[in-house]
Design a protein around this motif. Structure first.
Motif, PDB file in Angstrom:
ATOM      1  N   SER A   1      12.960   1.682   8.422  1.00 36.79           N
ATOM      2  CA  SER A   1      13.492   2.353   7.231  1.00 36.79           C
ATOM      3  C   SER A   1      12.380   3.018   6.419  1.00 36.79           C
ATOM      4  CB  SER A   1      14.247   1.346   6.359  1.00 36.79           C
ATOM      5  OG  SER A   1      13.322   0.504   5.683  1.00 36.79           O
ATOM      6  N   ARG A   2      11.119   2.695   6.734  1.00 40.50           N
ATOM      7  CA  ARG A   2      10.002   3.223   5.933  1.00 40.50           C
ATOM      8  C   ARG A   2       9.126   4.221   6.693  1.00 40.50           C
ATOM      9  NH1 ARG A   2       8.208  -2.431   2.782  1.00 40.50           N
ATOM     10  NH2 ARG A   2      10.195  -2.670   1.692  1.00 40.50           N
ATOM     11  N   THR A   3       9.527   4.562   7.918  1.00 40.81           N
ATOM     12  CA  THR A   3       8.759   5.564   8.687  1.00 40.81           C
ATOM     13  C   THR A   3       9.710   6.610   9.240  1.00 40.81           C
ATOM     14  OG1 THR A   3       8.962   4.208  10.685  1.00 40.81           O
ATOM     15  CG2 THR A   3       6.917   3.987   9.405  1.00 40.81           C
ATOM     16  N   PRO A   4       9.233   7.809   9.537  1.00 39.37           N
ATOM     17  CA  PRO A   4       7.880   8.304   9.229  1.00 39.37           C
ATOM     18  C   PRO A   4       7.694   8.480   7.731  1.00 39.37           C
ATOM     19  CG  PRO A   4       9.230  10.054  10.198  1.00 39.37           C
ATOM     20  CD  PRO A   4      10.049   8.807  10.230  1.00 39.37           C
ATOM     21  N   SER A   5       6.443   8.530   7.336  1.00 33.31           N
ATOM     22  CA  SER A   5       6.117   8.548   5.915  1.00 33.31           C
ATOM     23  C   SER A   5       4.783   9.253   5.719  1.00 33.31           C
ATOM     24  CB  SER A   5       6.016   7.106   5.409  1.00 33.31           C
ATOM     25  OG  SER A   5       5.380   7.052   4.149  1.00 33.31           O
ATOM     26  N   ALA A   6       4.586   9.785   4.526  1.00 34.77           N
ATOM     27  CA  ALA A   6       3.281  10.376   4.176  1.00 34.77           C
ATOM     28  C   ALA A   6       2.540   9.486   3.204  1.00 34.77           C
ATOM     29  CB  ALA A   6       3.486  11.759   3.568  1.00 34.77           C
ATOM     30  N   ASN A   7       3.035   8.246   3.053  1.00 36.20           N
ATOM     31  CA  ASN A   7       2.529   7.416   1.965  1.00 36.20           C
ATOM     32  C   ASN A   7       2.516   5.938   2.355  1.00 36.20           C
ATOM     33  OD1 ASN A   7       1.740   6.560  -0.599  1.00 36.20           O
ATOM     34  ND2 ASN A   7       3.880   6.445  -1.316  1.00 36.20           N
ATOM     35  N   VAL A   8       1.818   5.630   3.429  1.00 36.33           N
ATOM     36  CA  VAL A   8       1.728   4.229   3.839  1.00 36.33           C
ATOM     37  C   VAL A   8       0.324   3.708   3.537  1.00 36.33           C
ATOM     38  CG1 VAL A   8       1.580   2.721   5.872  1.00 36.33           C
ATOM     39  CG2 VAL A   8       3.618   4.112   5.489  1.00 36.33           C
ATOM     40  N   ARG A   9       0.271   2.516   2.974  1.00 37.06           N
ATOM     41  CA  ARG A   9      -1.015   1.913   2.612  1.00 37.06           C
ATOM     42  C   ARG A   9      -1.402   0.767   3.535  1.00 37.06           C
ATOM     43  NH1 ARG A   9      -3.357   1.603  -2.143  1.00 37.06           N
ATOM     44  NH2 ARG A   9      -4.984   0.740  -0.796  1.00 37.06           N
ATOM     45  N   ALA A  10      -0.410   0.075   4.129  1.00 36.30           N
ATOM     46  CA  ALA A  10      -0.789  -1.121   4.891  1.00 36.30           C
ATOM     47  C   ALA A  10       0.250  -1.481   5.941  1.00 36.30           C
ATOM     48  CB  ALA A  10      -0.991  -2.300   3.940  1.00 36.30           C
ATOM     49  N   VAL A  11      -0.260  -2.208   6.940  1.00 37.14           N
ATOM     50  CA  VAL A  11       0.611  -2.849   7.929  1.00 37.14           C
ATOM     51  C   VAL A  11       0.235  -4.325   7.941  1.00 37.14           C
ATOM     52  CG1 VAL A  11       1.412  -2.865  10.323  1.00 37.14           C
ATOM     53  CG2 VAL A  11       0.524  -0.736   9.321  1.00 37.14           C
ATOM     54  N   VAL A  12       1.228  -5.182   7.746  1.00 37.23           N
ATOM     55  CA  VAL A  12       0.983  -6.623   7.810  1.00 37.23           C
ATOM     56  C   VAL A  12       1.667  -7.148   9.076  1.00 37.23           C
ATOM     57  CG1 VAL A  12       2.955  -7.136   6.269  1.00 37.23           C
ATOM     58  CG2 VAL A  12       1.146  -8.848   6.621  1.00 37.23           C
ATOM     59  N   ILE A  13       0.924  -7.935   9.847  1.00 33.63           N
ATOM     60  CA  ILE A  13       1.406  -8.372  11.164  1.00 33.63           C
ATOM     61  C   ILE A  13       1.168  -9.871  11.304  1.00 33.63           C
ATOM     62  CG2 ILE A  13       1.251  -8.005  13.670  1.00 33.63           C
ATOM     63  CD1 ILE A  13      -0.360  -5.409  13.034  1.00 33.63           C
ATOM     64  N   ASN A  14       2.213 -10.590  11.711  1.00 35.35           N
ATOM     65  CA  ASN A  14       1.971 -11.996  12.063  1.00 35.35           C
ATOM     66  C   ASN A  14       2.321 -12.235  13.523  1.00 35.35           C
ATOM     67  OD1 ASN A  14       5.006 -12.080  11.213  1.00 35.35           O
ATOM     68  ND2 ASN A  14       4.632 -13.972  12.400  1.00 35.35           N
ATOM     69  N   SER A  15       1.640 -13.189  14.120  1.00 35.26           N
ATOM     70  CA  SER A  15       1.984 -13.642  15.460  1.00 35.26           C
ATOM     71  C   SER A  15       2.387 -15.114  15.384  1.00 35.26           C
ATOM     72  CB  SER A  15       0.803 -13.457  16.409  1.00 35.26           C
ATOM     73  OG  SER A  15      -0.336 -14.144  15.931  1.00 35.26           O
ATOM     74  N   GLY A  16       3.177 -15.566  16.382  1.00 33.49           N
ATOM     75  CA  GLY A  16       3.622 -16.964  16.400  1.00 33.49           C
ATOM     76  C   GLY A  16       5.087 -17.119  16.055  1.00 33.49           C
ATOM     77  N   ASN A  17       5.634 -16.164  15.334  1.00 34.47           N
ATOM     78  CA  ASN A  17       7.062 -16.187  14.998  1.00 34.47           C
ATOM     79  C   ASN A  17       7.537 -14.744  14.896  1.00 34.47           C
ATOM     80  OD1 ASN A  17       9.630 -16.272  13.628  1.00 34.47           O
ATOM     81  ND2 ASN A  17       9.151 -18.364  12.983  1.00 34.47           N
ATOM     82  N   ALA A  18       8.591 -14.406  15.653  1.00 33.94           N
ATOM     83  CA  ALA A  18       9.028 -13.008  15.757  1.00 33.94           C
ATOM     84  C   ALA A  18       9.985 -12.600  14.656  1.00 33.94           C
ATOM     85  CB  ALA A  18       9.690 -12.769  17.111  1.00 33.94           C
ATOM     86  N   ASN A  19      10.438 -13.541  13.844  1.00 35.62           N
ATOM     87  CA  ASN A  19      11.438 -13.246  12.807  1.00 35.62           C
ATOM     88  C   ASN A  19      12.603 -12.447  13.407  1.00 35.62           C
ATOM     89  OD1 ASN A  19      12.720 -13.201  10.365  1.00 35.62           O
ATOM     90  ND2 ASN A  19      11.346 -11.714   9.395  1.00 35.62           N
ATOM     91  N   ALA A  20      13.054 -12.897  14.571  1.00 34.56           N
ATOM     92  CA  ALA A  20      14.173 -12.240  15.255  1.00 34.56           C
ATOM     93  C   ALA A  20      15.342 -13.218  15.357  1.00 34.56           C
ATOM     94  CB  ALA A  20      13.747 -11.810  16.657  1.00 34.56           C
TER      95      ALA A  20
END
Lengths: 399, 399
Positions: free
Chosen positions: B61-80
């Motif tokens: 819902s937030r891409t594509p964009s001209a105004n992204v500051r960060a990507v936060v990524i976790n591993s170990g849990n897929a939140n699916a």
């Protein structure tokens, strides 16, 4: 799983033989002959692979037919990727079979299964056809011998028998199949010959066999391969008066039942298979959609290895349905494993995973019920799991 | 395979961090933060699975964009398969990341990978995001730490770097990826983040990333599964003057090269993979046909186990091409394995099978050249083999 038919199961008018002629190094039976006493109606379904073996090309040119007398089948060599010599060899096999039963060469069909890219050992095959012609039998022993002679890496004989009544008359249908590796939707290295004393028109025989194959042999999966040689032949009585209306419907139902009985034996005997999964997909938008979802779930190595491990891994199954292609309704998606609901309305449920895992490990057949929405599309599928034995079999030995 | 980038490889304007916050029981790094010093152009490609994880829904819902500051990524849990709570948790992760760098929540993207169907351990994630915010670094150490924190069952870090010059100005592109199991065409459980100091429009960034993914991540195969979480994000400089014409073409070529370098690391590190196959299909009637043939051959367990066993089994490869679907010209079909012609014009050739088998076993990457006709369609594919270790990994452990 049936491993033998009885004399009373056999339709009238057919003789069978199975012999050993030395195509297989193992010394196991490798040549079968199936003969109709009178010209029979013949229908057939063949591999959809574009790389087809010589016997498929030849038999395809001779079916459907109202005048088939015999099917000659060898195992141990597939006569595939053998060029023009292979075409000549396939034709020669039908000539020898025709000679053995005093029939016209055009009335003989041929199937081969085994290694590909090697020339056929024609001297052995000639002696085998002659020997088979000498021991043809109307009895169950002959049928069993033929069923044994078409096997390759199969661990056991695959036969089935059904009957149905029209008025007081009992008709019989029997079948023999070979399977093991490379079995997939759209028919991989699998051969089957079905004989019946029910009288059919050629068109009806072809139509009913095609439908029955779609609902049986095309709904089992070992490793997704479709071979160069797959063939299913149906021989039926050629009489002036043929089945029609409700009588034909009774035949169709019996034929489908027989084909499903045969088909289910294939993944159960898949190379290295420990247990099979039996997947019912419901709620798809069409039958085609349900089939496609079932095919993809059953082909997934992650799903197969979960079945191998007795792991009630709903995530692998649901996500495979999600990438299969057809539209699914995720918030109406439900999954049960051996009757235990594990996923409902798009969410995992709490369940006793240890108990369900034990139940899976204790089962030879793991039933999966997957609902993917509120549509009316349904399909049943049967597939083998994926084991170390499969990997060993297919990485340590060439085929 | 690259396992580290150097300071000089890194584009200007980005900071990276990777920390351990306890999501993984193993105690290995599990939270990464990638920050653009200024608002960046962001493009992304997501899983085609219909069952999608909460972070995919939010980032999409937030891409594509001209105004992204960060990507936060976790591993170990897929939140699916985590329902509405999962949606709230994904949003909360981006809020914490935004707070850590004093940015707007809408300018933060999120990715997750790991087990599915389990609630996110949010307290751990909060501490991890805070800790990552504290150690953000423009240097290679930070980049490497982030690349480590996105891994799951991967055996090693997956990074790549390329550069290209426009006039005297050198632009840089770097990427980090995670892969291992469930990797397939159309992107299975794989995440990648690519950063560049090249200036792009939002539309150009999206177009070039989509094309590059089609020719790289979508042409590798481990087990055919497409996961619920796959995401590739490209961050590029947001400047008034953007690349165009030949300059943009130079960027596109560099991006594709980078993506292929990253993608090839995935099957090489497929679960239990012993060696990879690199398949070139030529002579198909279209690029789509070539891709489909390559995809089916590379997904075949019979082909994969032949590669595992060092078996120059042209029959399995050619017959897989024959059932892949697209029209092939069998009498023009040719196959070479490691440069040795084994099948030509529809017929097997004589070759030293023992020598070729030894060469295959000695190779980490087995090159297969398959010609299927006289068309102009071509595609390259990379796939893992299928080993006992894969079966063990996926049958003995739940994922």
């Amino acid at each position: 799983m049936s491993t033998a038919v009885q004399a009373d199961d056999l339709p009238t008018g057919y003789r069978y033989a199975g012999v050993t002629c030395g195509i297989k190094k193992s010394g196991r039976p490798d040549l079968a002959l199936i003969v109709s006493d009178r010209p029979a109606v013949a229908a057939a379904v063949y591999t959809t692979n574009q790389v087809v073996a010589a016997p498929v090309v030849l038999s395809r040119s001779r079916t459907p037919s109202a005048n088939v007398r015999a099917v000659v089948i060898n195992s141990g060599n597939a006569n595939a990727c053998t060029g023009e010599q292979g075409d000549r060899d396939a034709a020669q096999m039908t000539q020898w079979a025709a000679d053995a039963i005093d029939a016209d060469v055009q009335s003989v069909l041929v199937m081969s299964t085994g290694i590909i890219g090697h020339p056929m050992p024609m001297a052995k095959i000639q002696s085998g056809v002659t020997a088979a012609g000498d021991v043809l039998s109307h009895g169950a022993d002959g049928f069993q011998a033929a069923a044994d002679a078409i096997l390759t890496t199969d661990q056991g004989r695959k036969v089935a028998a059904v009957d149905f009544k029209i008025g007081t008359h009992r008709y019989r249908i029997v079948g023999m199949a070979k399977g093991a590796g490379m079995i997939a939707p759209n028919m991989a290295t699998m051969l089957a010959t079905i004989t019946t004393d029910a009288p059919l028109t050629t068109a009806d025989a072809q139509q009913s066999l095609s439908v029955a194959c779609d609902r049986s042999f095309n709904r089992v999966s070992v490793d997704g391969h479709t071979s160069t040689n797959d063939t299913v032949v149906l021989l039926a009585a050629n009489e002036a008066e043929t089945l029609s209306g409700d009588d034909f419907a009774a035949f169709q139902a019996a034929l489908e039942s027989l084909c499903i009985q045969l088909a289910k034996q294939l993944p159960a005997d898949g190379e290295g298979a420990l247990r099979i999964m039996h997947l019912s997909v419901r709620g798809a938008q069409s039958t085609d959609d349900a089939e496609q979802i079932a095919r993809v779930v059953c082909a997934s190595p992650l799903v197969k290895t979960a079945i191998t491990g007795g792991d009630p891994n709903w995530g692998r199954i649901v996500s495979a349905a999600g990438y299969a292609g057809p539209k699914i309704e995720v918030n109406k998606t439900c999954l049960s494993i051996l009757g235990q609901a594990v996923f409902e309305a798009g969410q995992p449920l709490k369940f006793d995973a240890a108990a369900l895992s034990k139940a899976m490990k204790d089962s030879k057949s793991v039933k999966l019920d997957l609902t993917v929405g509120s549509g009316s599309g349904e399909a049943e599928f049967w597939a083998s799991d994926l084991t170390n034995a499969y990997v060993d079999f297919n990485s340590l030995y060439t085929t």
